[in-house]
Write an enzyme that holds these catalytic residues in place. Structure first.
Site, short mmCIF file in Angstrom:
data_model
loop_
_atom_site.label_atom_id
_atom_site.label_comp_id
_atom_site.label_asym_id
_atom_site.label_seq_id
_atom_site.Cartn_x
_atom_site.Cartn_y
_atom_site.Cartn_z
N ASN A 409 -38.81 -15.09 2.43
CA ASN A 409 -39.80 -15.75 3.27
C ASN A 409 -40.97 -16.26 2.43
O ASN A 409 -41.74 -15.46 1.87
CB ASN A 409 -40.34 -14.78 4.33
N GLU A 410 -41.06 -17.58 2.28
CA GLU A 410 -42.21 -18.32 1.77
C GLU A 410 -42.49 -18.13 0.28
O GLU A 410 -43.51 -18.63 -0.22
CB GLU A 410 -43.49 -17.99 2.58
N ASN A 411 -41.60 -17.49 -0.48
CA ASN A 411 -41.91 -17.26 -1.89
C ASN A 411 -41.67 -18.47 -2.77
O ASN A 411 -42.40 -18.71 -3.74
CB ASN A 411 -41.11 -16.06 -2.41
N SER A 455 -36.96 -19.64 3.09
CA SER A 455 -37.55 -20.36 4.21
C SER A 455 -39.06 -20.36 3.99
O SER A 455 -39.67 -19.28 3.93
CB SER A 455 -37.21 -19.67 5.53
#
Length: 799
Positions: A409-411, A455
């Site tokens: 998530n978002e990395n 994502s």
């Protein structure tokens, strides 16, 4: 045959000289809470008073006897949180450092005092950080240095409650000769035939080595057998014309029992059983004139995903029962949801979660557990992460609801945009996991499902990771800085996160903040608002449409919840109207883990907020919406059902006093799984500056509205309506609230919890024209009066 002894009783929790009774599964916080040592950290500002719990070491103790005629006894843990050292009878058994793995230790013939000593997660993280060096993190906590639920360390919706304990079941398994170690069912459908490739691994005792064993698999009348001279086998089953598993709204969810038996000449040694479903899943990421797509295709049918993000349903996950999973996921299904994304800062959920999704037709998008941080790729983390990924891919892959593995998530976005690159100075940060290790594990173990690196992710470094034209997109600029109307400014290919905050229901606030004089900035309200400048963003969001109420908490509470519902609806209506360019929306978020002001549709006490009811409207198979754009006002009829939608749509240009200025009827035909768009005739479009006119579209009981100016600039009449109550025959705890409008009544909302803690109703906001009436079913209310109900009703009022 293998025997199992569950170890749920007889545990104690020790710290120093203090000894408490311990519940297993459980955690230190829940044991301390039960014993009265700490106050409930969910109430008031108690969270800060229990910070010491996560900074100490704790030991679980019980006596372990031995009563087995089997050759081997294993001590099996389904989950230990997190860094633990295990001894039995004063001798070492093993050590763990990962909350997200299962562990098995040979304790054959051993008895005595079983001790599980948990180090402070802070101490374990500090030791790892000393080896790997510093890495950037969105939050000032060390979550990326320990394989533990990241949101234990606090999030912008969650408390900082750093847990320890035996959080999933523990047992003794007694077995002889051999046992089933791992089963990987690869389920596919090929030209109408269901195929199951069962990949089996076994473990043998010393006496079992060299023996010839037999494995038998059965499903839906099909049978396969294999002879094992070694420790692995592959069994192939074929099921002619199986009934296919479909997401909800597309078909049924038939499940088939897959059973595996391992035997020797003396009979069965071990068994394995799961339910599987036959279906195909593809992820279409092909390029087109709009960019790079991201469309789920199930059984050959392209799907607009109506999704929600899922976080752990409790800050103490061991308290989440199968019944609670079922309740929350049923709420999701009843809101029209067909996809649930298990977010990467939480946990790989319990089997009961995925079982419920299998049965309810909820597709599961499963994140690997990395969120909002740069993760070291060196040891000791790298080996843990590979073992964790392998463990959970194998554990979860039988579930037909699981349709997608996601790396993080978002990395990837964080590396590009959050100023990580300079401080990293070439150090590892997780890219090798997302683009190397994890896709290799998925390709090896579960090639039947697609994998995406993250994502948001555009598919490659050729595009910005959060480019809306390529792959998945997270839309947070609108909530952080803009009006919700700006959701209409773009058409991402797949919106995997977006959302708007609102406080929980009033009953939840009153329980969580006992005795507090509630105000937006009262001490407890601020403590239960974890987002950076959260109240500022809430207030600015309201102020763009309404005058902020002064010293009127009830009004502020209504307006913030109303704006949340409107904001999320604005995004979903716009993006659904642009199917198939946009192929899904995943709202942040379905649920909460404690009582808090957040983006959730269902608050921390399980009560639906107005947003929940709005999701039921905008995620319904058929949606009517009016969409302003550069080419004028457009009527869109969104049809996600399998049947054509042919309907007359009545358009009325109306004045605020309820009179009709002009009207027409448009015949609209929307094909199955398609969108029909029609320009609104110019003579029916209110002037863009009009404070006295609006547009109404009605069809098949659905309504869409267009007001050209913000509410605070519109000439609303003083709302007048009548309220009557009608008991529901044969159901003493239910009553119909009938509201009859004498004027335009915009966004009428009943807040049922104001009638009682357990009261609920069947709908959210509604707009009534003069002379219209609505019926709201209320249950759990007991004896109430029309005046009681009127006090729980809110609507938009003139300035």
């Amino acid at each position: 045959m293998k025997d199992v002894t569950q170890l749920t009783e007889g545990w104690s929790l020790r710290h120093g000289d203090d000894v408490l009774e311990a519940a297993v599964p459980g955690c230190v916080h829940t044991d301390l809470l039960t014993a009265g040592v700490i106050s409930d950290p969910f109430l008031g500002r108690n969270e800060t008073d229990v910070d010491w719990v996560g900074r100490r070491a704790w030991t679980y103790v019980r006596h372990l006897g031995h009563d087995s005629g089997h050759e081997r006894t294993d001590l099996v843990f389904d989950g230990l949180d997190t860094a633990a050292y295990i001894t039995l009878g004063g001798r070492p058994v093993g050590a763990t450092r990962n909350m997200h793995r299962r562990y098995r230790f040979d304790v054959t013939g051993r008895t005595g005092r079983l001790e599980i000593c948990f180090a402070s997660a802070y101490d374990e993280a500090a030791a790892v950080r000393a080896v790997t060096g510093e890495r950037p993190n969105v939050y000032p906590e060390p979550s990326q240095y320990i394989r533990k639920m990241a949101c234990n360390f606090g999030w912008d919706w969650g408390p900082t409650l750093v847990t320890a304990g035996i959080w999933r079941p523990v047992r003794l398994e007694h077995w002889s000769t051999a046992r089933i170690a791992d089963v990987r069912p690869l389920v596919t459908v090929d030209e109408g035939t269901g195929r199951v490739e069962v990949r089996l691994e076994i473990e043998r005792t010393a006496q079992g080595r060299g023996r010839t064993l037999r494995a038998e698999a059965r499903v839906a009348g099909a049978r396969a057998e294999a002879v094992l001279a070694g420790d692995e086998a592959v069994l192939h089953l074929e099921v002619p014309d199986p009934s296919l598993w479909w997401p909800r709204g597309y078909g049924e969810q038939p499940l088939y029992d897959l059973r595996l038996t391992l035997s020797d000449e003396g009979g069965p040694l071990d068994t394995w059983h799961r339910r599987i479903g036959f279906r195909t899943i593809e992820l279409d990421r092909s390029a087109d004139e709009h960019g790079t797509g991201f469309t789920l295709v199930v059984n050959g049918v392209r799907i607009f995903a109506r999704g929600v993000n899922w976080i752990p349903d409790d800050a103490f996950p061991s308290r989440v029962t199968p019944e609670r999973y079922r309740t929350r996921l049923t709420q999701a299904a009843e809101a029209g949801v067909d996809l649930v994304r298990v977010w990467g800062g939480g946990i790989y959920e319990d089997r009961a979660f995925y079982d419920a999704c299998d049965e309810l037709g909820l597709m599961v998008w499963q994140d690997f557990l990395f969120a909002c941080s740069a993760y070291p790729e060196e040891q000791p983390l790298r080996g843990e992460i590979e073992a964790e990924a392998r463990d959970n891919v194998v554990r979860l892959m039988p579930h037909p609801s699981l349709v997608l593995w996601n790396g993080n998530n978002e990395n990837l976005w964080g590396f590009r945009d959050w100023d990580w690159e300079a401080p990293l100075a070439g150090d590892s940060w997780g890219e090798g996991y997302y683009l190397g290790l994890l896709p290799r594990v998925v390709a090896e173990l579960d090639p039947t499902r697609p994998y995406t690196a993250g994502s948001p992710w555009s598919g490659s470094w050729d595009h910005h990771p959060n480019d809306p034209a390529h792959g998945t997109h997270h839309s947070w600029e609108v909530w952080n800085r803009q009006d919700y109307a700006e959701y209409r400014a773009s058409v991402p290919r797949f919106v995997a996160e977006f959302g708007w905050q609102a406080p929980p229901t009033l009953a939840t606030l009153r329980r969580a903040l006992p005795g507090e004089d509630l105000a937006p900035d009262s001490p407890g309200m601020l403590h239960h608002q974890k987002a950076e400048d959260g109240n500022g963003k809430l207030n600015r969001g309201v102020a763009r449409h309404f005058d902020l109420p002064a010293d009127d908490f009830d009004r502020w509470h209504y307006l913030t919840q109303l704006v949340q519902a409107r904001a999320v609806a604005a995004g979903i209506e716009h993006w659904r109207a642009h199917w198939p360019v946009c192929a899904g929306t995943v709202v942040w978020q379905l649920n909460d883990c404690w009582p808090v002001t957040s983006w959730a549709a269902i608050d921390g006490d399980g009560r639906p907020k107005p947003l929940y009811h709005e999701l039921r409207r905008v995620y319904a198979d058929r949606l009517l919406t009016l969409q302003p754009g550069d080419d004028g006002l457009v009527l869109a009829a969104v049809n996600q059902s399998a049947e054509p939608w042919r309907t007359p749509v009545t358009l009325r240009r109306m004045r605020a006093d309820g009179t009709t200025v002009g009207a027409t009827v448009l015949e609209v035909v929307a094909d199955p799984r398609a969108v029909a768009r029609a320009a609104v005739p110019e003579e029916l479009v209110p002037d863009a500056r009009s404070a006295k006119e609006f547009l109404v579209a009605d069809a098949d009981g659905l309504r869409a509205l267009h007001f050209p100016v913000p509410d605070k600039d519109f000439a609303y009449p003083r709302p007048r309506f009548d309220v009557t109550l009608e008991p529901v025959s044969g159901q003493g705890d239910r009553v119909d609230v009938v509201v009859s409008a004498r004027t335009l009544v915009r966004d009428l909302l009943l807040q049922p919890d104001r009638l009682g803690q357990a009261v609920a109703c069947d709908r959210g906001r509604q707009t009534l024209l003069p002379g219209e009436r609505t019926r709201i079913r209320v249950h759990g209310c007991g004896t109430v009066t029309a005046d009681d109900v009127r006090a729980a009703l809110f609507c938009v009022e003139p300035v």
